[in-house]
Design an enzyme around this catalytic site. Structure first.
Site, PDB file in Angstrom:
ATOM      1  CB  ALA A  83      -0.905   0.005   1.226  1.00 28.85           C
ATOM      2  N   GLY A 123      -0.067  -5.528   0.586  1.00 33.11           N
ATOM      3  CA  GLY A 123      -1.134  -5.593  -0.407  1.00 33.11           C
ATOM      4  C   GLY A 123      -0.690  -6.204  -1.713  1.00 33.11           C
ATOM      5  CD  GLU A 171      -3.404  -8.318   2.160  1.00 37.07           C
ATOM      6  OE1 GLU A 171      -4.274  -8.664   2.969  1.00 37.07           O
ATOM      7  OE2 GLU A 171      -2.987  -7.135   2.037  1.00 37.07           O
ATOM      8  CD  GLU A 219       0.239  -6.259   5.388  1.00 35.04           C
ATOM      9  OE1 GLU A 219      -0.306  -6.152   4.277  1.00 35.04           O
ATOM     10  OE2 GLU A 219       0.998  -7.222   5.682  1.00 35.04           O
TER      11      GLU A 219
END
Length: 262
Positions: A63, A109, A112, A132
């Site tokens: 992110a 992310g 993911e 994270e």
């Protein structure tokens, strides 16, 4: 300047995230990716989608951390987070087989995002992880759910608890990626794999993906019933006629090129 590009090569669409320097997952990238996949998901002329990042540094480095401070202390973020899940689900549950080419960092992310694809090819210099926890967060785009389903609970918790990056070879060893290739050869390997997939029946590919994806969320008895329904459906399609006849005649089948021809 577009942050997401699409190149069509026959029945294969190559989607490239181009948000230098590290292809971070910003709000703008999410918007363009969402529009791209919604269009590809409904395009009967596309059978396989390849997803990668521009350059050799990152598939997606996670992110955009610059967007996080404004969220701190906000108790009303659930709609935004559920909207993120809707976006990632549009890739995970795409009717098309999807292949991620991990050509560098795939962190947070980015990892993911790779997890939403059906198959993952990693270039040998790739580093993959869900760090994270080091920010006081958890992977909030499906990582706590998709990762254990793929590599098992214990290994997933190790990666989630430590936030460590792992190499492409370690990712292969635990089943996080399907294949490791030399740096710079990811797209070529993905195109070869996509070509093999495109030789098969579009209707069968669609129903195989449905059977696996839906079955994983059901009890074994309900999953087998769903498989039977999807199997029955294929016996009413044109492709099964061609496939069986080709086998009996000892020739290669000439399947329809799109679902719409069924």
């Amino acid at each position: 300047m577009s942050l997401v590009t699409v190149e069509r090569k026959g029945q294969v669409a190559v989607v490239t995230i181009d948000n230098p320097p590290m292809n971070t997952f910003s709000t703008a990238v999410k918007g363009e990716l969402s529009k791209t996949f919604n269009e590809l998901n409904s395009d009967d002329n596309v059978l396989v989608v390849i997803l990668t990042g521009a350059g050799q540094r990152a598939f997606m480095a996670g992110a955009d951390i610059r967007e996080l401070p404004e969220k701190i202390g906000n108790p009303s973020l659930m709609p935004e987070f559920m909207d993120n899940h809707e976006f990632f689900n549009c890739i995970d549950f795409s009717p098309k087989p999807t292949i991620a080419v991990i050509n560098g960092f795939a962190l947070g992310g980015g990892c993911e995002l790779a997890l939403t694809c059906d198959l993952r090819i990693a270039e040998e210099h790739a580093l993959i992880g869900v760090p994270e926890v080091k920010l006081g967060l958890l992977p909030g785009a499906g990582g706590t759910q998709r990762l254990p389903r793929l590599v098992g609970e214990a290994k997933a918790k190790e990666l989630l608890f430590t936030g460590d990056h792992i190499s492409a070879e370690d990712a292969l060893r635990i089943g996080l990626v399907n294949k490791v290739v030399p740096s710079g050869e990811g797209i070529e390997a993905a195109m070869k794999l996509a070509a093999k997939i495109c030789n098969n029946s579009p209707a069968a590919l669609r129903n195989i993906k449905k059977a696996v994806d839906e079955g994983l969320e059901l009890s074994i008895h309900l999953a087998l019933e769903r498989e039977a329904e999807l199997f029955q459906e294929l016996f009413l399609k044109d492709d099964v006629k061609e496939g069986v006849q080709a086998f009996l005649e000892k020739r290669r089948p000439n399947f329809s090129k799109s679902i719409s021809n069924q």
